[in-house]
Design a protein around this motif. Structure first.
Motif, short mmCIF file in Angstrom:
data_model
loop_
_atom_site.label_atom_id
_atom_site.label_comp_id
_atom_site.label_asym_id
_atom_site.label_seq_id
_atom_site.Cartn_x
_atom_site.Cartn_y
_atom_site.Cartn_z
N GLN A 3 0.83 -1.21 0.00
CA GLN A 3 0.00 0.00 0.00
C GLN A 3 0.87 1.26 0.00
N ASP A 61 2.91 1.30 -3.55
CA ASP A 61 2.21 1.21 -4.83
C ASP A 61 1.26 2.37 -5.13
N LYS A 62 0.49 2.77 -4.14
CA LYS A 62 -0.63 3.68 -4.41
C LYS A 62 -0.22 4.98 -5.08
N GLN A 63 0.93 5.49 -4.73
CA GLN A 63 1.36 6.77 -5.28
C GLN A 63 1.68 6.69 -6.77
N LEU A 79 -1.68 -1.31 -8.26
CA LEU A 79 -2.65 -1.78 -7.27
C LEU A 79 -1.99 -2.70 -6.25
N PRO A 80 -2.11 -2.38 -4.96
CA PRO A 80 -1.51 -3.23 -3.92
C PRO A 80 -1.99 -4.68 -3.99
N TYR A 91 -7.25 -3.90 -0.05
CA TYR A 91 -6.08 -3.05 0.16
C TYR A 91 -5.92 -1.99 -0.94
N ASP A 92 -6.79 -2.04 -1.94
CA ASP A 92 -6.74 -1.05 -3.01
C ASP A 92 -7.50 0.23 -2.66
N ASN A 93 -8.29 0.17 -1.61
CA ASN A 93 -9.13 1.32 -1.24
C ASN A 93 -8.34 2.38 -0.48
#
Length: 212
Positions: A73, A76-78, A82-83, A210-212
């Motif tokens: 998370q 990846d998110k930045q 997708l985690p 974990y994508d939220n």
């Protein structure tokens, strides 16, 4: 009197034979019952052991996910990776942290290396020309899972030395199914069922949370 005595003896003999046969039948029946109970107990113990092993294996998988999920998370998110996909890749490629690469060198994704000072020659399998082949390769050594996941993320962001835009479809994907399939489209994996394996893992462990 002699006839009655012989008749009594005959009856007594028959009774003895009947008693012996009855006792033998009881003994055989008891033996079969005992053996059946022993077999049933062994099956019950085996089933209990298998359940315990499955529970332990599931717990080990869940513990691994809990370790790598926050790292994925954070890394990846930045960048739009997708985690859930990264976590699934880590699970699949390191056997939930149990592969030699992961346990000894924190290499979760089978990343190759070139520098002898930061890599190790190991044996692995790759899908080449329609079949699995055992190969010897030099693999990168990392000092932590964080470093391994960070390098994995940056591979998608920066691409390869020969194609900076190699993973453009991965970065453009909007959901885990699309991103998993984009890994095949962009040439990340040699396994033709790689995307489906990732999707199944994500759905089995609800990794898209974990994508939220």
């Amino acid at each position: 009197m002699a006839k009655r005595s012989r008749k009594n003896q005959a009856n007594l003999l028959i009774l003895k034979v009947f008693t012996i046969c009855f006792a033998f039948i009881i003994l055989i029946a008891g033996l079969f019952y005992y053996r059946r109970e022993v077999a049933n107990n062994q099956l019950a113990q085996q089933a209990a052991q298998e359940r315990l092993e499955k529970e332990q294996a599931l717990k080990q998988k869940e513990n691994f996910i809990k370790i790598v999920a926050p790292i994925a998370q954070r890394e990846d998110k930045q960048y739009g990776v997708l985690p859930s996909v990264t976590i699934a890749q880590a699970c699949l490629e390191s056997n939930y942290g149990q592969s030699a690469l992961a346990k000894d060198y924190n290499n979760l994704f089978g990343v190759k290396g070139t520098d002898p000072n930061t890599s190790k020659v190991l044996t692995t399998k790759e899908f080449v020309n329609g079949q699995w082949e055992t190969i010897h390769g030099r693999f990168q050594i990392y000092d932590s899972y964080d470093a391994s996941i960070r390098a994995h993320t940056m591979l998608f962001v920066k691409g390869t030395t020969w194609n900076p835009n190699q993973y453009q479809h991965v970065l453009a994907a909007k959901d885990y199914k699309e991103q998993a399939k984009a890994l095949e489209t962009d040439g990340y994996a040699t396994d033709p069922s790689y995307a489906n394996k990732l999707i199944n893992l994500i759905e089995e462990f609800n990794l898209n949370q974990y994508d939220n």
